[in-house]
Scaffold this motif. Structure first.
Motif, short mmCIF file in Angstrom:
data_model
loop_
_atom_site.label_atom_id
_atom_site.label_comp_id
_atom_site.label_asym_id
_atom_site.label_seq_id
_atom_site.Cartn_x
_atom_site.Cartn_y
_atom_site.Cartn_z
N ASP A 268 0.85 -1.19 0.00
CA ASP A 268 0.00 0.00 0.00
C ASP A 268 0.89 1.25 0.00
N GLY A 269 1.07 1.85 -1.18
CA GLY A 269 1.95 3.01 -1.30
C GLY A 269 1.46 4.20 -0.49
N ALA B 42 3.63 2.56 -8.30
CA ALA B 42 4.18 2.24 -9.62
C ALA B 42 5.19 1.12 -9.53
N SER B 43 5.70 0.88 -8.33
CA SER B 43 6.64 -0.22 -8.08
C SER B 43 6.33 -0.78 -6.71
N LEU C 196 9.59 7.13 -4.39
CA LEU C 196 8.38 7.77 -4.93
C LEU C 196 7.55 6.79 -5.73
N ALA C 197 8.20 5.86 -6.41
CA ALA C 197 7.47 4.84 -7.15
C ALA C 197 6.70 3.92 -6.20
N GLN D 58 11.75 -8.15 1.96
CA GLN D 58 12.86 -7.63 2.75
C GLN D 58 12.81 -6.10 2.82
N ARG D 59 12.47 -5.47 1.71
CA ARG D 59 12.39 -4.00 1.69
C ARG D 59 11.23 -3.53 2.58
N ILE D 60 10.12 -4.26 2.58
CA ILE D 60 9.01 -3.90 3.46
C ILE D 60 9.44 -3.97 4.91
#
Length: 376
Positions: free
Chosen positions: A9-10, A50-51, A44-45, A56-58
């Motif tokens: 969820d961006g 958009a990405s 920003l993506a 792991q990044r979460i």
């Protein structure tokens, strides 16, 4: 098109960046990128969907802003096993190792909601532990998986065919092991045709009990002596008709749930012994006659048994949860493992099969008559 393995969820990320200070100050997208070792455009993506970041990044974003990873997930993502894994920041391989199964077995769970055939119930418990959620969350995720829903729908339609036979005059209300219909049912249950045959005939027996109850209520209504008896008979008639109408989906749901949680034969034999022995339990040294230590440990994980210490002696005793499981499922376990003697407690001796197979104390009989443990 959005990339990555996570359903992310961006908007939640942007809200966290604008409202959650890090080391006393709010971060720009560039500052977040610097902390994570990536680019401002990538952050920003993420925020614009958009990405999509990988698990792991979460986990890194969650740690940076000091919020649970689930707050960065969409609600839909948290409703399935894939989403729960991503929330935990784990890869497929890592999850399989932590749960104690092969990578292909875990893939079957995530893709098709299929637990390993030889699972003794500990896979669900281990998934809950690894994902840091309750077992109920795992159960919901598995039961609501599209593949599981499709299998249950197909099983329901097969059961409708089987149950309709019980209304048909001169047609045997049983399922034979060589019948083509059973050959379609067995894969849905992940059991051999012989086992599936016993399980389906047990459901059919329960359905026929409902039909007999309906016939008796109709006689009571027809020969009622006063209005109050008529009203009671009509209420019972409506209730039983509703049970008959919903019998196929109800049986499919309960049977699917039962098999997904079923103990193996050694564990069931031990649980029957413990239930018959009562809350005092049995000597821990004697449990090896019924099941190896791995199975005892599995029952402990599932909170079916507990270890008691009396002096210098150790005893294994059933928990209330374990006793409730025996009471609720002993009929189905009897069909699943017919060579294991049924529980001999008085509470079970005179019980008729009910749609939900819930044993109730015999009317007018004291709970502990005959020295049987009180399981109420």
């Amino acid at each position: 098109m959005a990339r990555g393995t996570a359903d992310f969820d961006g908007k939640a990320l942007r809200f966290a960046r604008l409202t959650r200070p890090v080391q006393g100050r709010l971060l720009s997208a560039a500052a977040v990128a610097k902390h994570l070792g990536t680019s401002k455009s990538r952050i920003l993506a993420y925020e614009n969907n958009a990405s999509k970041p990988d698990p792991q990044r979460i986990a890194e974003l969650s740690s940076l802003f000091g919020i649970p990873a689930r707050e960065l997930r969409t609600k839909r993502a948290l409703a399935d096993i894939h989403g729960l894994r991503c929330q935990a920041g784990l890869t497929v391989t890592e999850t399989a190792e932590l749960v104690g199964i092969s990578r292909s077995s875990y893939t079957n769970i995530e893709r098709d909601a299929l637990l390993p055939v030889r699972d003794d119930g500990t896979v669900r418990m281990n998934l809950a532990r690894v994902f840091n959620v309750s077992p109920a969350v795992i159960d919901r995720a598995l039961l609501r998986h599209p593949a599981a829903v499709a299998r249950q729908t197909e099983l329901t339609e097969h059961l409708r065919v089987v149950f309709r036979r019980a209304h048909r005059e001169h047609a045997p209300a049983v399922v034979d092991v060589d019948e083509p219909l059973l050959q379609e049912i067995a894969p849905l249950l992940q059991r051999p045709p012989q086992v599936a045959c016993r399980l389906i005939n047990a459901e059919l027996d329960t359905y026929r009990d409902l039909l007999r109850d309906l016939a008796r209520v109709e006689v009571d209504e027809a020969y009622a002596q006063n209005r109050s008896v008529v009203m009671r008979a009509r209420a019972a008639h409506a209730r039983i008709e509703l049970l008959i109408k919903d019998a196929a989906p109800t049986a499919a749901k309960h049977l699917t749930r039962f098999l997904s949680e079923a103990m193996n034969v050694r564990q069931w034999r031990l649980m029957v012994t413990l239930a018959n022995a009562g809350m005092e339990g049995i000597s821990f040294a004697s449990t090896s006659r019924y099941a190896p230590l791995d199975d005892v440990y599995a029952l402990q994980i599932r909170q079916y048994v507990t270890l008691l210490q009396r002096g210098d002696q150790s005893y294994l005793a059933p928990t209330e949860n374990g006793i409730a499981t025996v009471r609720a499922n002993y009929v189905r376990y009897g069909r699943l493992y017919p060579r294991v003697p049924s529980p001999t407690l008085i509470h079970y001796s005179a019980q008729r099969r009910q749609p939900r197979i819930a044993a109730r104390p015999r009317p007018g009989r004291p709970p502990n008559e005959g020295g049987a443990p009180n399981l109420a």
